[in-house]
Design a protein around this motif. Structure first.
Motif, PDB file in Angstrom:
ATOM      1  N   TRP A 106      16.890  -1.816  -9.666  1.00 11.92           N
ATOM      2  CA  TRP A 106      16.472  -0.856  -8.549  1.00 11.92           C
ATOM      3  C   TRP A 106      17.580   0.112  -8.354  1.00 11.92           C
ATOM      4  O   TRP A 106      18.705  -0.162  -8.262  1.00 11.92           O
ATOM      5  CB  TRP A 106      16.019  -1.472  -7.387  1.00 11.92           C
ATOM      6  N   THR A 107      17.209   1.425  -8.345  1.00 17.72           N
ATOM      7  CA  THR A 107      18.185   2.392  -7.913  1.00 17.72           C
ATOM      8  C   THR A 107      17.653   3.134  -6.412  1.00 17.72           C
ATOM      9  O   THR A 107      16.475   3.485  -6.605  1.00 17.72           O
ATOM     10  CB  THR A 107      18.511   3.618  -9.023  1.00 17.72           C
ATOM     11  N   VAL A 108      18.404   3.170  -5.467  1.00 16.21           N
ATOM     12  CA  VAL A 108      18.095   3.566  -4.363  1.00 16.21           C
ATOM     13  C   VAL A 108      18.377   5.414  -4.575  1.00 16.21           C
ATOM     14  O   VAL A 108      19.597   5.605  -4.907  1.00 16.21           O
ATOM     15  CB  VAL A 108      19.087   3.281  -3.278  1.00 16.21           C
ATOM     16  N   ILE A 109      17.249   6.129  -4.429  1.00 13.53           N
ATOM     17  CA  ILE A 109      17.473   7.225  -4.541  1.00 13.53           C
ATOM     18  C   ILE A 109      17.024   8.339  -3.209  1.00 13.53           C
ATOM     19  O   ILE A 109      17.010   9.466  -3.290  1.00 13.53           O
ATOM     20  CB  ILE A 109      16.053   7.925  -5.674  1.00 13.53           C
ATOM     21  N   GLY A 110      17.016   7.699  -2.005  1.00  9.61           N
ATOM     22  CA  GLY A 110      16.898   8.363  -0.812  1.00  9.61           C
ATOM     23  C   GLY A 110      16.424   7.708   0.194  1.00  9.61           C
ATOM     24  O   GLY A 110      16.538   6.385   0.162  1.00  9.61           O
ATOM     25  N   GLU A 111      16.008   8.245   1.306  1.00  5.88           N
ATOM     26  CA  GLU A 111      15.409   7.384   2.507  1.00  5.88           C
ATOM     27  C   GLU A 111      14.226   7.981   3.111  1.00  5.88           C
ATOM     28  O   GLU A 111      14.016   9.228   2.738  1.00  5.88           O
ATOM     29  CB  GLU A 111      16.606   7.214   3.696  1.00  5.88           C
ATOM     30  N   VAL A 112      13.549   7.446   3.855  1.00  4.85           N
ATOM     31  CA  VAL A 112      12.463   7.998   4.657  1.00  4.85           C
ATOM     32  C   VAL A 112      12.873   8.299   6.144  1.00  4.85           C
ATOM     33  O   VAL A 112      13.784   7.623   6.605  1.00  4.85           O
ATOM     34  CB  VAL A 112      11.442   6.523   4.911  1.00  4.85           C
ATOM     35  N   VAL A 113      12.227   9.565   6.371  1.00  2.07           N
ATOM     36  CA  VAL A 113      12.719  10.301   7.717  1.00  2.07           C
ATOM     37  C   VAL A 113      11.488  10.520   8.441  1.00  2.07           C
ATOM     38  O   VAL A 113      10.571  10.617   7.809  1.00  2.07           O
ATOM     39  CB  VAL A 113      13.732  11.399   7.518  1.00  2.07           C
ATOM     40  N   GLU A 114      11.587  11.078   9.561  1.00  4.77           N
ATOM     41  CA  GLU A 114      10.760  11.590  10.059  1.00  4.77           C
ATOM     42  C   GLU A 114      10.211  12.951   9.607  1.00  4.77           C
ATOM     43  O   GLU A 114      11.226  13.804   9.141  1.00  4.77           O
ATOM     44  CB  GLU A 114      10.787  12.116  11.576  1.00  4.77           C
ATOM     45  N   ARG A 149       0.725  -1.109  -0.047  1.00  6.60           N
ATOM     46  CA  ARG A 149      -0.069  -0.022   0.032  1.00  6.60           C
ATOM     47  C   ARG A 149       0.761   1.222   0.244  1.00  6.60           C
ATOM     48  O   ARG A 149       1.995   1.116   0.145  1.00  6.60           O
ATOM     49  CB  ARG A 149      -1.079  -0.005   1.330  1.00  6.60           C
ATOM     50  N   ARG A 150       0.288   2.433   0.200  1.00  5.18           N
ATOM     51  CA  ARG A 150       0.952   3.634   0.024  1.00  5.18           C
ATOM     52  C   ARG A 150       1.205   4.062   1.602  1.00  5.18           C
ATOM     53  O   ARG A 150       2.055   4.886   1.753  1.00  5.18           O
ATOM     54  CB  ARG A 150       0.025   4.661  -0.437  1.00  5.18           C
ATOM     55  N   ASP A 151       0.709   3.396   2.510  1.00  8.47           N
ATOM     56  CA  ASP A 151       0.696   3.824   3.891  1.00  8.47           C
ATOM     57  C   ASP A 151       1.727   3.091   4.653  1.00  8.47           C
ATOM     58  O   ASP A 151       1.903   3.162   6.005  1.00  8.47           O
ATOM     59  CB  ASP A 151      -0.626   3.660   4.526  1.00  8.47           C
ATOM     60  N   GLY A 152       2.617   2.271   3.975  1.00  6.09           N
ATOM     61  CA  GLY A 152       3.591   1.573   4.843  1.00  6.09           C
ATOM     62  C   GLY A 152       4.988   1.994   5.147  1.00  6.09           C
ATOM     63  O   GLY A 152       5.729   1.234   5.692  1.00  6.09           O
ATOM     64  N   ALA A 153       5.251   2.972   4.731  1.00 11.58           N
ATOM     65  CA  ALA A 153       6.588   3.498   4.678  1.00 11.58           C
ATOM     66  C   ALA A 153       7.110   3.955   6.189  1.00 11.58           C
ATOM     67  O   ALA A 153       6.213   4.502   6.804  1.00 11.58           O
ATOM     68  CB  ALA A 153       6.901   4.638   3.889  1.00 11.58           C
ATOM     69  N   ALA A 154       8.145   3.525   6.533  1.00 11.42           N
ATOM     70  CA  ALA A 154       8.747   3.843   8.036  1.00 11.42           C
ATOM     71  C   ALA A 154       9.961   4.592   7.941  1.00 11.42           C
ATOM     72  O   ALA A 154      10.707   4.379   7.030  1.00 11.42           O
ATOM     73  CB  ALA A 154       8.722   2.598   8.837  1.00 11.42           C
ATOM     74  N   PRO A 155      10.271   5.683   8.944  1.00  7.29           N
ATOM     75  CA  PRO A 155      11.598   6.120   8.980  1.00  7.29           C
ATOM     76  C   PRO A 155      12.722   5.010   9.096  1.00  7.29           C
ATOM     77  O   PRO A 155      12.570   4.041   9.731  1.00  7.29           O
ATOM     78  CB  PRO A 155      11.316   6.934  10.394  1.00  7.29           C
ATOM     79  N   GLY A 156      13.636   5.440   8.445  1.00  9.63           N
ATOM     80  CA  GLY A 156      14.713   4.505   8.243  1.00  9.63           C
ATOM     81  C   GLY A 156      14.709   3.448   6.856  1.00  9.63           C
ATOM     82  O   GLY A 156      15.882   3.112   6.611  1.00  9.63           O
ATOM     83  N   ASP A 157      13.512   3.432   6.275  1.00 13.28           N
ATOM     84  CA  ASP A 157      13.491   2.815   5.354  1.00 13.28           C
ATOM     85  C   ASP A 157      14.287   3.440   3.904  1.00 13.28           C
ATOM     86  O   ASP A 157      14.521   4.722   3.997  1.00 13.28           O
ATOM     87  CB  ASP A 157      11.913   2.494   4.696  1.00 13.28           C
ATOM     88  N   LEU A 158      14.588   2.434   2.943  1.00 10.47           N
ATOM     89  CA  LEU A 158      15.371   3.284   1.852  1.00 10.47           C
ATOM     90  C   LEU A 158      14.247   3.358   0.949  1.00 10.47           C
ATOM     91  O   LEU A 158      13.091   2.868   0.746  1.00 10.47           O
ATOM     92  CB  LEU A 158      16.505   2.321   1.573  1.00 10.47           C
ATOM     93  N   VAL A 159      14.552   4.453   0.083  1.00  7.91           N
ATOM     94  CA  VAL A 159      13.421   4.760  -1.003  1.00  7.91           C
ATOM     95  C   VAL A 159      14.253   4.285  -2.578  1.00  7.91           C
ATOM     96  O   VAL A 159      15.473   4.699  -2.642  1.00  7.91           O
ATOM     97  CB  VAL A 159      13.359   6.119  -1.168  1.00  7.91           C
ATOM     98  N   ALA A 160      13.477   3.451  -3.350  1.00  9.61           N
ATOM     99  CA  ALA A 160      14.102   3.100  -4.454  1.00  9.61           C
ATOM    100  C   ALA A 160      13.305   3.017  -5.491  1.00  9.61           C
ATOM    101  O   ALA A 160      11.914   3.167  -5.573  1.00  9.61           O
ATOM    102  CB  ALA A 160      14.635   1.568  -4.619  1.00  9.61           C
ATOM    103  N   VAL A 161      13.727   3.046  -6.846  1.00  8.02           N
ATOM    104  CA  VAL A 161      12.962   3.302  -8.080  1.00  8.02           C
ATOM    105  C   VAL A 161      13.187   2.244  -9.291  1.00  8.02           C
ATOM    106  O   VAL A 161      14.608   2.226  -9.246  1.00  8.02           O
ATOM    107  CB  VAL A 161      12.962   4.678  -8.589  1.00  8.02           C
ATOM    108  N   VAL A 162      12.548   1.940  -9.850  1.00  4.31           N
ATOM    109  CA  VAL A 162      12.885   0.941 -11.010  1.00  4.31           C
ATOM    110  C   VAL A 162      12.022   1.466 -12.330  1.00  4.31           C
ATOM    111  O   VAL A 162      10.725   1.789 -12.121  1.00  4.31           O
ATOM    112  CB  VAL A 162      12.756  -0.397 -10.832  1.00  4.31           C
ATOM    113  N   GLY A 163      12.563   1.675 -13.429  1.00  3.71           N
ATOM    114  CA  GLY A 163      11.743   2.292 -14.597  1.00  3.71           C
ATOM    115  C   GLY A 163      12.180   3.678 -15.113  1.00  3.71           C
ATOM    116  O   GLY A 163      13.208   4.061 -14.460  1.00  3.71           O
ATOM    117  N   ASP A 164      11.786   3.935 -16.029  1.00 10.20           N
ATOM    118  CA  ASP A 164      12.038   5.162 -16.760  1.00 10.20           C
ATOM    119  C   ASP A 164      11.606   6.349 -15.911  1.00 10.20           C
ATOM    120  O   ASP A 164      10.583   6.242 -15.329  1.00 10.20           O
ATOM    121  CB  ASP A 164      11.664   5.646 -17.983  1.00 10.20           C
ATOM    122  N   LEU A 165      12.353   7.546 -15.878  1.00  6.46           N
ATOM    123  CA  LEU A 165      11.843   8.679 -15.194  1.00  6.46           C
ATOM    124  C   LEU A 165      12.236   9.998 -16.190  1.00  6.46           C
ATOM    125  O   LEU A 165      13.347  10.243 -16.401  1.00  6.46           O
ATOM    126  CB  LEU A 165      12.704   8.980 -14.011  1.00  6.46           C
TER     127      LEU A 165
END
Ligand SMILES: Nc1ncnc2c1ncn2[C@@H]1O[C@H](COP(=O)(O)OP(=O)(O)O)[C@@H](O)[C@H]1O
Ligand SMILES: Cc1ncc(C[n+]2csc(CCOP(=O)(O)OP(=O)(O)O)c2C)c(N)n1
Ligand SMILES: [Mg+2]
Ligand SMILES: [Mg+2]
Ligand SMILES: [Mg+2]
Length: 320
Positions: free
Chosen positions: A292-300, A151-167
């Motif tokens: 996958w490319t890691v592009i950031g992280e989830v924070v508070e 879902r969209r509501d499961g991200a938690a601080p400390g998680d990494l953010v990644a993307v796959v596909g064209d941007l």
């Protein structure tokens, strides 16, 4: 003169179109009866719908009917993948003027079929009406194979953010088409006409433990903003991690030389929609496959930042 759907008639057109849609293993009963029957082994069906309207989502002078079929399917199948599900079936609402050539409807259907087959899905039904505005309303179904939806509501601080596909490729392609420069830089216009969502990466992300996921339809920042809002977190992106592909850099150069409004490759990657990349969050330490490319992280916090600041780019809003 080529035959039109007005002279062929509704039921003639239905026969022409449905003949193009073979069943897959998920389909118990395909197009032709009052409704289709699709297997749901998990007994939970992922369902999503998106409309495409001529002039807003596509132009017949910029895209072939096959392109529009590919794009209409991709836009919907990507939403199924973004839930971590495997696409199974597609339903097609088709509203068109009577003077539309039959060949347009057939080629469009061919594009739908081909994109469905890339994603492993089948077209199982639809509807046809006359309308002044060519409009396509697709519903896609998917199978979670027993796994919980991502879902969209499961991200938690400390998680990494990644993307796959064209941007950014689709938006740069649109800008080239708008500037009349599509012939000079064909890669981005091709990506605009036929986005290539990484369908298999959706269920794979679920298996890897993705905590939240979305497909990028309106722009990376805007769509990650939905994850940030639903999860009550801030998505902190690193600009340096968003490396522009050569085709995007070249398209931006061509646009700049032609005097188009100045937008950097990063602007296109942050704000451009319609590539239908998948953006997801994962517990830190997750070993991600190389696509996958890691592009950031989830924070508070709230919202989306790039290198600590709120970016001055906006994504797509139909009424913005
Ligand atoms: N007219 C509507 N009626 C009910 N739900 C809607 C409507 N329009 C959008 N939604 C829901 O709102 C959510 C966000 O929609 P949208 O931004 O279009 O998502 P996406 O970009 O994935 O297509 C989705 O769950 C969608 O099903
Ligand atoms: C002729 C034309 N003008 C502008 C665009 C750009 N555009 C239209 S819709 C859209 C965003 C994605 O479509 P939407 O209906 O919002 O899909 P969803 O987010 O619901 O998946 C973009 C960037 C386009 N594709 N074609
Ligand atoms: Mg939508
Ligand atoms: Mg979506
Ligand atoms: Mg949208």
């Amino acid at each position: 003169m080529s035959s039109t759907i007005g002279t062929l008639g509704e039921f003639g057109l239905i026969a022409r179109i449905t003949a193009r849609f073979p069943a897959t293993d998920d389909v118990v009963l395909g197009p032709g009866d009052d409704a289709a029957v699709v297997r749901a082994p998990d007994s939970r069906v992922v369902a999503t719908t998106d409309l495409l309207v001529e002039g807003r989502h596509f132009r017949r002078d910029w895209s072939s009917p096959r392109d529009v079929g590919h794009k209409a399917a991709a836009q919907n199948l990507a939403d199924v993948a973004a839930m971590g599900a495997r696409p199974t079936a597609l339903l097609v609402g088709f509203a068109a003027p009577a003077d539309l050539p039959v060949a347009w409807a057939e080629e469009f259907s061919e594009g739908l079929r081909a994109e469905c087959s890339t994603a492993g899905a089948a077209v199982v039904g639809g509807d046809i009406v006359r309308s002044d505005t060519l409009t396509v309303a697709i519903t896609a179904l998917g199978d979670l194979r027993g796994a919980p939806p991502v879902r969209r509501d499961g991200a938690a601080p400390g998680d990494l953010v990644a993307v796959v596909g064209d941007l950014g490729l689709s938006a740069a392609g649109l800008a080239l088409l708008q500037a009349g420069l599509a012939d000079r830089e064909p890669t981005c216009p091709a990506a605009h006409r036929r986005p290539a969502p990484p369908y298999a990466a959706g269920p794979a992300a679920a298996e890897l433990g993705a905590t939240a996921m979305i497909d990028v339809s309106d722009g990376l920042v805007q769509d990650l903003g939905h994850i940030a809002a639903a999860s009550n977190v801030r998505v902190a992106l690193r600009g340096a991690a968003l490396r522009a592909p050569a085709a995007l850099v070249e398209a931006v150069g061509t646009l700049a030389r032609a005097g188009a409004p100045l937008r950097s490759p990063l602007d296109f990657m942050l704000a451009g929609g319609e590539d239908h990349a998948l953006a997801a969050t994962f517990p830190s330490g997750t070993a991600l496959p190389s696509e996958w490319t890691v592009i950031g992280e989830v924070v508070e916090g709230t919202g989306v930042t790039v290198d600590g600041s709120v970016p001055a780019v906006a994504g797509w809003d139909h009424f913005g």
